[in-house]
Design a protein around this motif. Structure first.
Motif, PDB file in Angstrom:
ATOM      1  N   LEU A 177       2.099   4.417   2.727  1.00  0.00           N
ATOM      2  CA  LEU A 177       1.483   3.067   2.927  1.00  0.00           C
ATOM      3  C   LEU A 177       0.003   3.074   1.960  1.00  0.00           C
ATOM      4  N   ILE A 178      -0.560   3.975   2.247  1.00  0.00           N
ATOM      5  CA  ILE A 178      -1.818   4.428   1.352  1.00  0.00           C
ATOM      6  C   ILE A 178      -1.501   4.037  -0.060  1.00  0.00           C
ATOM      7  N   GLN A 179      -0.502   4.734  -0.488  1.00  0.00           N
ATOM      8  CA  GLN A 179      -0.089   4.987  -1.953  1.00  0.00           C
ATOM      9  C   GLN A 179       0.179   3.494  -2.500  1.00  0.00           C
ATOM     10  N   MET A 180       1.125   2.888  -1.548  1.00  0.00           N
ATOM     11  CA  MET A 180       1.458   1.557  -1.839  1.00  0.00           C
ATOM     12  C   MET A 180       0.228   0.440  -1.662  1.00  0.00           C
ATOM     13  N   SER A 181      -0.889   0.765  -1.174  1.00  0.00           N
ATOM     14  CA  SER A 181      -1.878  -0.230  -1.052  1.00  0.00           C
ATOM     15  C   SER A 181      -3.098   0.007  -1.849  1.00  0.00           C
ATOM     16  N   LEU A 182      -2.952   1.198  -2.940  1.00  0.00           N
ATOM     17  CA  LEU A 182      -3.931   1.187  -3.879  1.00  0.00           C
ATOM     18  C   LEU A 182      -4.163   0.106  -4.709  1.00  0.00           C
ATOM     19  N   TRP A 183      -5.052  -0.399  -5.153  1.00  0.00           N
ATOM     20  CA  TRP A 183      -5.155  -1.262  -6.351  1.00  0.00           C
ATOM     21  C   TRP A 183      -5.044  -1.058  -7.515  1.00  0.00           C
ATOM     22  N   ARG A 184      -3.859  -1.853  -8.244  1.00  0.00           N
ATOM     23  CA  ARG A 184      -3.641  -1.688  -9.552  1.00  0.00           C
ATOM     24  C   ARG A 184      -3.693  -2.700 -10.736  1.00  0.00           C
ATOM     25  N   ARG A 201      -1.846  -1.175 -19.733  1.00  0.00           N
ATOM     26  CA  ARG A 201      -1.953   0.019 -18.900  1.00  0.00           C
ATOM     27  C   ARG A 201      -2.594  -0.376 -17.544  1.00  0.00           C
ATOM     28  N   TYR A 202      -2.257   0.425 -16.658  1.00  0.00           N
ATOM     29  CA  TYR A 202      -2.489   0.113 -15.286  1.00  0.00           C
ATOM     30  C   TYR A 202      -3.811   1.155 -14.719  1.00  0.00           C
ATOM     31  N   GLU A 203      -4.461   0.675 -14.169  1.00  0.00           N
ATOM     32  CA  GLU A 203      -5.652   1.311 -13.529  1.00  0.00           C
ATOM     33  C   GLU A 203      -5.628   1.280 -12.228  1.00  0.00           C
ATOM     34  N   GLU A 204      -5.521   2.425 -11.364  1.00  0.00           N
ATOM     35  CA  GLU A 204      -5.844   2.560  -9.746  1.00  0.00           C
ATOM     36  C   GLU A 204      -7.072   2.527  -9.241  1.00  0.00           C
ATOM     37  N   ALA A 205      -7.305   2.071  -8.315  1.00  0.00           N
ATOM     38  CA  ALA A 205      -8.569   2.058  -7.496  1.00  0.00           C
ATOM     39  C   ALA A 205      -8.205   2.243  -5.972  1.00  0.00           C
ATOM     40  N   ILE A 206      -9.013   2.439  -5.094  1.00  0.00           N
ATOM     41  CA  ILE A 206      -9.092   2.857  -3.772  1.00  0.00           C
ATOM     42  C   ILE A 206      -9.719   1.362  -3.372  1.00  0.00           C
ATOM     43  N   PRO A 207      -8.987   0.671  -2.383  1.00  0.00           N
ATOM     44  CA  PRO A 207      -9.240  -0.711  -2.110  1.00  0.00           C
ATOM     45  C   PRO A 207     -10.806  -0.902  -1.381  1.00  0.00           C
ATOM     46  N   PRO A 208     -11.300  -1.847  -1.434  1.00  0.00           N
ATOM     47  CA  PRO A 208     -12.457  -2.274  -0.675  1.00  0.00           C
ATOM     48  C   PRO A 208     -12.101  -2.284   0.825  1.00  0.00           C
ATOM     49  N   ASP A 209     -13.193  -2.148   1.541  1.00  0.00           N
ATOM     50  CA  ASP A 209     -12.969  -2.106   3.067  1.00  0.00           C
ATOM     51  C   ASP A 209     -12.466  -0.873   3.333  1.00  0.00           C
ATOM     52  N   THR A 210     -12.449   0.212   2.533  1.00  0.00           N
ATOM     53  CA  THR A 210     -11.771   1.554   3.278  1.00  0.00           C
ATOM     54  C   THR A 210     -12.967   2.191   3.678  1.00  0.00           C
ATOM     55  N   LEU A 211     -12.710   3.074   4.737  1.00  0.00           N
ATOM     56  CA  LEU A 211     -14.043   3.995   5.608  1.00  0.00           C
ATOM     57  C   LEU A 211     -13.741   5.406   4.914  1.00  0.00           C
ATOM     58  N   MET A 212     -14.579   5.954   4.292  1.00  0.00           N
ATOM     59  CA  MET A 212     -14.486   7.316   3.938  1.00  0.00           C
ATOM     60  C   MET A 212     -15.684   8.112   4.399  1.00  0.00           C
ATOM     61  N   TYR A 213     -15.524   9.443   4.303  1.00  0.00           N
ATOM     62  CA  TYR A 213     -16.753  10.183   4.803  1.00  0.00           C
ATOM     63  C   TYR A 213     -16.625  11.524   4.188  1.00  0.00           C
ATOM     64  N   LEU A 214     -18.034  12.146   3.988  1.00  0.00           N
ATOM     65  CA  LEU A 214     -17.928  13.297   3.478  1.00  0.00           C
ATOM     66  C   LEU A 214     -19.021  14.347   4.096  1.00  0.00           C
TER      67      LEU A 214
END
Length: 260
Positions: A177-184, A201-214
């Protein structure tokens, strides 16, 4: 000691991958899970660029070859940013944030806490009577389980107040589902006559409102300067609560809200 920086994406975020397949310009992915992530070097470079004091910049991040001096390691180390919760469109519930045992266990190991991760298909928004529709997936009501302490797994801050419907999926389903929900986004090149010059050309991106951490911390190089470097870095982050990370800056990509 390990500290954490959380990133809440305000716009789609694109960090270039190492390969380009056909007409798809992909994003950086973990080699063992194929999930998107933000390389530590990208984050480190962006935070470093916000420092105006050269002495503090060199002390925290190390010096450059162009300085003409012997290279020295900085006092701060920064890790890769991983996904914690990712939004998925839902025909039944508008938007649902998904995660899985693998992602929650990774976060918990680094955080060094002892929370009990609930069973798969646990969520905080079902009454046990309605199914959940996630893109092309349907989760029947009888599979869903109530999740009472879900807030323990979502940082309770103003930045994350929108994350109010969460669902834990099996690892393999979550990854799909994460793969399917990426912006293209489709890109085309036009010539001087406004005609298509070449293919799409298709460009991928991580969608807004994603929560990440480092994770981040003090290197062994810091020695006696560790406390000052720790304070300087926290002050630096506090002064730059919104950063623009990754490529496509001219398109407004990569804006994130960050906090410790």
């Amino acid at each position: 000691m390990i500290d954490y920086i959380y990133l809440y994406l305000l716009s789609p975020l694109h960090t270039g991958g190492t390969t380009q397949e056909g007409n798809l310009l992909g994003i950086a992915r973990e080699s063992h899970t194929n999930l998107p992530y933000i390389p530590s070097s990208t984050i480190r470079g962006k935070i470093r660029s916000t420092v105006t004091d050269k002495d503090i910049q060199d002390k925290l991040f190390g010096n450059d070859l162009k300085d003409g001096k012997q290279l020295e390691q900085g006092n701060i180390w920064i890790g890769d940013a991983s996904i914690l919760w990712l939004p998925v469109p839902s025909l039944s519930h508008s938007v649902v944030w998904i995660s899985c045992h693998m992602l929650l266990q990774r976060w918990q190991r680094l955080k060094d806490c002892n929370l009990t991760i609930p069973a798969e298909y646990s969520c905080n928004f079902t009454n046990g009577q309605s199914a959940v529709y996630l893109k092309d997936a349907i989760i029947k009501a009888e599979h869903l389980k109530q999740w009472a302490n879900w807030k323990d797994f979502v940082p309770q801050t103003l930045e994350t107040s929108a994350i109010n419907r969460v669902l834990i999926l099996p690892d393999q389903h979550c990854t799909t589902l994460i793969q399917m929900s990426l912006w293209r986004q489709v890109k085309i090149k036009l010539d001087e006559h406004k005609s298509v010059d070449g293919g799409f050309r298709y460009e991928e991106a991580i969608p807004p409102d994603t929560l990440m951490y480092l994770p981040w911390g003090i290197t062994s190089q810091a020695n006696g300067a560790s406390q000052k470097s720790y304070t300087d870095f926290r002050n630096l982050l506090a002064a730059n609560s919104i950063l623009q990370i990754g490529g496509q800056e001219s398109l407004g990509r990569g804006f994130v809200q960050q906090w410790i």
